[in-house]
Design a protein around this motif. Sequence first.
Motif, mmCIF file in Angstrom:
data_model
loop_
_atom_site.group_PDB
_atom_site.id
_atom_site.type_symbol
_atom_site.label_atom_id
_atom_site.label_comp_id
_atom_site.label_asym_id
_atom_site.label_seq_id
_atom_site.Cartn_x
_atom_site.Cartn_y
_atom_site.Cartn_z
ATOM 1 N N SER A 134 -11.317 6.139 -19.706
ATOM 2 C CA SER A 134 -11.479 5.098 -20.715
ATOM 3 C C SER A 134 -12.392 4.012 -20.132
ATOM 4 N N GLY A 135 -13.594 3.944 -20.645
ATOM 5 C CA GLY A 135 -14.565 2.976 -20.122
ATOM 6 C C GLY A 135 -14.835 3.231 -18.658
ATOM 7 N N ASN A 136 -14.637 2.205 -17.844
ATOM 8 C CA ASN A 136 -14.880 2.347 -16.411
ATOM 9 C C ASN A 136 -13.629 2.726 -15.635
ATOM 10 N N LEU A 137 -12.602 3.162 -16.379
ATOM 11 C CA LEU A 137 -11.330 3.493 -15.730
ATOM 12 C C LEU A 137 -10.943 4.950 -15.958
ATOM 13 N N CYS A 138 -10.151 5.411 -15.050
ATOM 14 C CA CYS A 138 -9.628 6.767 -15.199
ATOM 15 C C CYS A 138 -8.121 6.709 -14.933
ATOM 16 N N PHE A 139 -7.317 7.197 -15.895
ATOM 17 C CA PHE A 139 -5.858 7.185 -15.741
ATOM 18 C C PHE A 139 -5.407 8.601 -15.384
ATOM 19 N N ILE A 140 -4.780 8.701 -14.251
ATOM 20 C CA ILE A 140 -4.358 10.034 -13.787
ATOM 21 C C ILE A 140 -2.841 10.018 -13.604
ATOM 22 N N GLU A 141 -2.155 10.959 -14.250
ATOM 23 C CA GLU A 141 -0.707 11.073 -14.013
ATOM 24 C C GLU A 141 -0.501 12.116 -12.929
ATOM 25 N N VAL A 142 0.136 11.694 -11.829
ATOM 26 C CA VAL A 142 0.350 12.602 -10.700
ATOM 27 C C VAL A 142 1.839 12.902 -10.577
ATOM 28 N N THR A 143 2.179 14.189 -10.463
ATOM 29 C CA THR A 143 3.585 14.580 -10.285
ATOM 30 C C THR A 143 3.743 15.278 -8.937
ATOM 31 N N ASP A 144 4.945 15.238 -8.406
ATOM 32 C CA ASP A 144 5.195 15.988 -7.156
ATOM 33 C C ASP A 144 6.500 16.755 -7.223
ATOM 34 N N GLY A 145 7.058 16.894 -8.421
ATOM 35 C CA GLY A 145 8.285 17.694 -8.586
ATOM 36 C C GLY A 145 9.567 16.940 -8.274
ATOM 37 N N THR A 167 0.854 -1.194 0.000
ATOM 38 C CA THR A 167 0.000 0.000 0.000
ATOM 39 C C THR A 167 0.892 1.247 0.000
ATOM 40 N N VAL A 168 0.594 2.192 -0.871
ATOM 41 C CA VAL A 168 1.388 3.424 -0.946
ATOM 42 C C VAL A 168 0.457 4.629 -0.991
ATOM 43 N N GLU A 169 1.057 5.793 -0.748
ATOM 44 C CA GLU A 169 0.291 7.034 -0.854
ATOM 45 C C GLU A 169 1.022 7.961 -1.830
ATOM 46 N N VAL A 170 0.272 8.566 -2.710
ATOM 47 C CA VAL A 170 0.857 9.519 -3.664
ATOM 48 C C VAL A 170 0.231 10.876 -3.382
ATOM 49 N N ARG A 171 1.074 11.883 -3.184
ATOM 50 C CA ARG A 171 0.539 13.226 -2.930
ATOM 51 C C ARG A 171 1.147 14.190 -3.927
ATOM 52 N N GLY A 172 0.342 14.838 -4.687
ATOM 53 C CA GLY A 172 0.914 15.740 -5.688
ATOM 54 C C GLY A 172 -0.165 16.438 -6.494
ATOM 55 N N TRP A 173 0.170 16.719 -7.744
ATOM 56 C CA TRP A 173 -0.709 17.494 -8.616
ATOM 57 C C TRP A 173 -0.992 16.714 -9.893
ATOM 58 N N VAL A 174 -2.217 16.856 -10.376
ATOM 59 C CA VAL A 174 -2.614 16.140 -11.589
ATOM 60 C C VAL A 174 -1.922 16.771 -12.791
ATOM 61 N N LYS A 175 -1.213 15.913 -13.544
ATOM 62 C CA LYS A 175 -0.571 16.402 -14.767
ATOM 63 C C LYS A 175 -1.550 16.195 -15.930
ATOM 64 N N CYS A 187 10.804 14.346 -9.593
ATOM 65 C CA CYS A 187 11.486 13.929 -10.827
ATOM 66 C C CYS A 187 10.612 14.347 -12.001
ATOM 67 N N LEU A 188 11.170 14.195 -13.191
ATOM 68 C CA LEU A 188 10.424 14.630 -14.379
ATOM 69 C C LEU A 188 9.150 13.805 -14.565
ATOM 70 N N ALA A 189 9.272 12.496 -14.355
ATOM 71 C CA ALA A 189 8.126 11.616 -14.598
ATOM 72 C C ALA A 189 7.071 11.766 -13.515
ATOM 73 N N GLY A 190 5.836 11.483 -13.891
ATOM 74 C CA GLY A 190 4.783 11.357 -12.890
ATOM 75 C C GLY A 190 4.549 9.879 -12.651
ATOM 76 N N ILE A 191 3.671 9.570 -11.729
ATOM 77 C CA ILE A 191 3.316 8.174 -11.524
ATOM 78 C C ILE A 191 1.879 8.005 -11.985
ATOM 79 N N GLN A 192 1.631 6.891 -12.660
ATOM 80 C CA GLN A 192 0.267 6.689 -13.157
ATOM 81 C C GLN A 192 -0.614 6.082 -12.064
ATOM 82 N N VAL A 193 -1.773 6.693 -11.897
ATOM 83 C CA VAL A 193 -2.769 6.188 -10.954
ATOM 84 C C VAL A 193 -3.942 5.673 -11.790
#
Length: 458
Positions: free
Chosen positions: A30-41, A17-25, A43-49
Amino acid sequence: MKPTVKELLQLIPHAQTVEVRGWVKTRRNSGNLCFIEVTDGSCLAGIQVVAESDLANYDIEVKHLSTGSSVVVSGTLVESPAKGQKVEVSAKSVELVDRADPALYPLQKKRQSFEFLRSISHLRSRTNALGAVARVRSALSYGVHHFFKERGFFQVHTPIITTSDCEGAGEMFTVTALDTAELQKKDPFRQDFFGQRAGLTVSGQLQAEIYALSHGRVYSFGPTFRAENSNTSRHLAEFWMVEPEMAFCDLECNAAVAEELIRELVAIVLENCADDVDLFNRFVSKGLAGKLEQVRDNAFVRMTYTEAVAALEKSGKEFSFPVSWGIDLQAEHERFLCEDLAGVPVIVTNYPKSIKPFYMRLDDNSTTVAAMDILVPGIGEMIGGSQREERLPVLTQQMEEAGLDPDEYSWYLDLRRFGSVPHSGFGLGFERLVQFVTGMANIRDVIPFPRTPGSAQC
Ligand code: 4AD
Ligand code: MG
């Protein structure tokens, strides 16, 4: 402290279990799913939620999440089936902390010009490029301290308010507690806070010299200020300078330290900021990575000012400022030397005395001084330094010739009265270094809050 996105991206997933805190990039439904890229500064990459529609707030919040909104996501770290990322977070909850209204938020998906971003300096660090600049700048700053610590230097905090104009160029901002009416009176600074005219420092050098003559190897790294009305892509009114000062060190030793510093800092960025360098290489300055590797791996070229002038004269190039022995080299000349002639950074030494400040050591020919500038491709001058005049009579005479009152600098002359030694130092313009390693064209984009003529926002 919870792990950052950078740290999460490096974990091996085992359904923890992890927690991601940041801003939506970005957000994509898509269908019943939602892909959210979250960044927190971090690194360059965000993490996909990945959020599924069974979340309680899915319909009212999650599927409408807009760029810039702040979120706290709790979920399971899993292997990602998508290309380009090893892990993603399968969300158990997505809390919207604060919404960024897409109708008003200026940082939408499309690319914005750096010029526009300068007008929103409170938001621009959230963009890919300016975010990367901030990380590289921080890595360089850490690298400076690391470099000197490894070599036995002590850091000295030189003053920001000073009464000595080190460079003698009359570019000091005055610091006063007087009001406008009081300033009109005769000899106003006598009644002022410090009892004499004081200003913001243009360089910590003179004070660093004091500590070099007690601690051997020292450096100062702080903000410096120049009221020069230069509206160029290389000048700021407030900039940071790295200023080492070394006892028992001549011009040759000074140049060697300066070259080693630049090459090591470039190496640190290549090693620690690979993703950010890759971004600059692709979108800001094509070929940057190769250029940096070349600087890291090859010796700089050295030439005297006299040789440099001869090369400029021989070049057959039409310069807007004509070249002759005795002129101060202009950016166009500096760039010719390192870009066209050498193809690598160039260390130019022994400039005419008449164009350099009073403290530089007079050469035996009495016409040149033991000065050293390092010129780098794309920028021009990045470092200015010299061996200092350690001989009391010569220094006193140089001061008088420069129109300075030796009595006002008696503390500086004392350093030559009591245990004087040959010593040297230089100043590295920190923003010019950041410009060089990021390939950013304008110096205003490599300092968080640029101060230039007519502009001091935020
Ligand atoms: O060549 P400068 O004026 O040298 C000195 O101030 C010496 N006292 C330093 C020393 O020997 N300790 O400035 C040093 C460097 C320049 O090479 C340039 O990189 C940077 O500071 N610099 C500026 N950077 C941004 N904006 C400006 N207005 C700058 N002026 C100088
Ligand atoms: Mg200079």
